[in-house]
Design an enzyme around this catalytic site. Sequence first.
Site, short mmCIF file in Angstrom:
data_model
loop_
_atom_site.label_atom_id
_atom_site.label_comp_id
_atom_site.label_asym_id
_atom_site.label_seq_id
_atom_site.Cartn_x
_atom_site.Cartn_y
_atom_site.Cartn_z
N GLY A 27 0.94 -1.36 0.02
CA GLY A 27 0.06 0.15 0.26
C GLY A 27 0.88 1.22 0.09
CE LYS A 31 5.40 2.06 -6.27
NZ LYS A 31 5.87 0.71 -5.44
CB CYS A 55 11.51 -2.62 -7.16
SG CYS A 55 10.89 -4.29 -6.69
N1 SAM Z 1 2.14 -1.16 -5.23
C1 SAM Z 1 2.59 -1.83 -4.02
C2 SAM Z 1 3.24 -1.04 -3.01
O1 SAM Z 1 3.44 0.24 -3.44
O2 SAM Z 1 2.93 -1.32 -1.69
C3 SAM Z 1 3.63 -3.16 -4.30
C4 SAM Z 1 3.10 -3.90 -5.24
S1 SAM Z 1 4.07 -5.36 -5.30
C5 SAM Z 1 5.39 -4.84 -6.31
C6 SAM Z 1 3.38 -6.30 -6.51
C7 SAM Z 1 1.88 -6.76 -5.84
O3 SAM Z 1 1.10 -7.46 -7.09
C8 SAM Z 1 2.06 -8.01 -4.74
O4 SAM Z 1 1.68 -7.59 -3.56
C9 SAM Z 1 1.20 -9.07 -5.26
O5 SAM Z 1 0.39 -9.79 -4.30
C10 SAM Z 1 0.50 -8.61 -6.35
N2 SAM Z 1 -0.09 -9.47 -7.48
C11 SAM Z 1 0.70 -10.59 -8.01
N3 SAM Z 1 -0.19 -11.00 -8.82
C12 SAM Z 1 -0.99 -10.50 -9.23
C13 SAM Z 1 -2.40 -10.42 -9.87
N4 SAM Z 1 -2.52 -11.28 -10.80
N5 SAM Z 1 -3.39 -9.54 -9.76
C14 SAM Z 1 -3.20 -8.24 -8.95
N6 SAM Z 1 -2.20 -8.41 -7.96
C15 SAM Z 1 -1.12 -9.28 -8.25
#
Ligand code: SAM
Length: 369
Positions: free
Chosen positions: A170, A172, A295
């Site tokens: 969360g 972002k 990242c």
């Molecule tokens: N935007 C978040 C933040 O700033 O805190 C970080 C996101 S993290 C890089 C990627 C996220 O994508 C993970 O929390 C993961 O659970 C989610 N994810 C993985 N596959 C997904 C999908 N098919 N649909 C939606 N979310 C997915």
Amino acid sequence: RVKEKWAATRPKHPPTRLALQHFDATYGTELGSLWPSIRIALLSEKKYGALINVFSSDVSLAELQVQGCRDFINDGVVQTSFEGGAKNESSDVSMAKAEADGLQESPLQHSPNLQCFVFQRGDIRRFKPARPDQFGLFGYYLMDAASVLPCLALDVKDGDTVLDLCAAPGGKSLALLQTQLIRFLCANDSSVSRTKRLKQVLQSYIPKQFLTEDTLRITSFDGTMWGEIEKNAFDRVLVDVPCTTDRHSLMEDDNNIFNKSRTGERRSLPQLQLELLLAGIIAACPGGEIVYSTCTLSLNQNQSVVEQAIHLAQEQHNIHLQVVSLRPLVQMFKNTFHFAPELHLGEMVIPHLAANFGPIYLCKLRRLT
Ligand code: SAM
């Protein structure tokens, strides 16, 4: 010397070591002479930024300033307008170059509410943990300061509707809400446990009256299916995809995507990223803007995904996209972050020992149709 007891249980090839071998092989080629210094930075302690919570009464700005921290966002804006006052030649040059490259360049605006404090270059002190104020809201959120850049690149305007397709935990979404410009935010993440964490984060920073059904929806859908839920709906879409999380993969054996048992999952990441970006593009309204971010330093997970998504959006969905140059953002924040020199698509913060943020890759697209 390793004790026998441990030697028996220790994996022969810990995921962190496999990650390093993989990165040496791929980034050594892709990044060339940049790789050795990025490698050292990735293996060293990372730096944080303190995203200020405008809703907290315990925002210890003075305390942070006394420690020598500065708000990199407003510093960047002031510095750029100062340079602009003396006729912003570099911006003109980059504008001309962007136009020659067929990119659309737009000046970035930003909400003064969005503030993120960092220690000066080379200063590796850590922030103290944030404290809750009298209402239980924390004064700041610690995150990689470069993670704020995709939110700034999204350039939200007053009254916008925004979709954060992969939102947990969360950071972002929280940064986007700090702008106080958004009319409606949909924060989605396919992982139910991580969505719970996202809810907790938002509740620890944002007063209840701003978290109503009219302004915020939190969902746990598979983001790749979003096109079947909502099409042509959002002014702004953030697609912050799961990736090889390079820094984590080099430092932590737990939950590491280079674990042998996760090889299939790791290899299918670019396909998942492509499907997520396409779904984000379809969810945006014509004229709407999409920011793709990761990242990782990986070409396969960054530029290649964007290239394929642009192609497939046109071929399969008749959606025409324009790449929006983020050079103005690089100009603004070049004193805080190290950016990779001229990528053909998007921008990337590369880790550096004196400014150990990132890696963060970001690319901005605008829907023309
Ligand atoms: N935007 C978040 C933040 O700033 O805190 C970080 C996101 S993290 C890089 C990627 C996220 O994508 C993970 O929390 C993961 O659970 C989610 N994810 C993985 N596959 C997904 C999908 N098919 N649909 C939606 N979310 C997915």
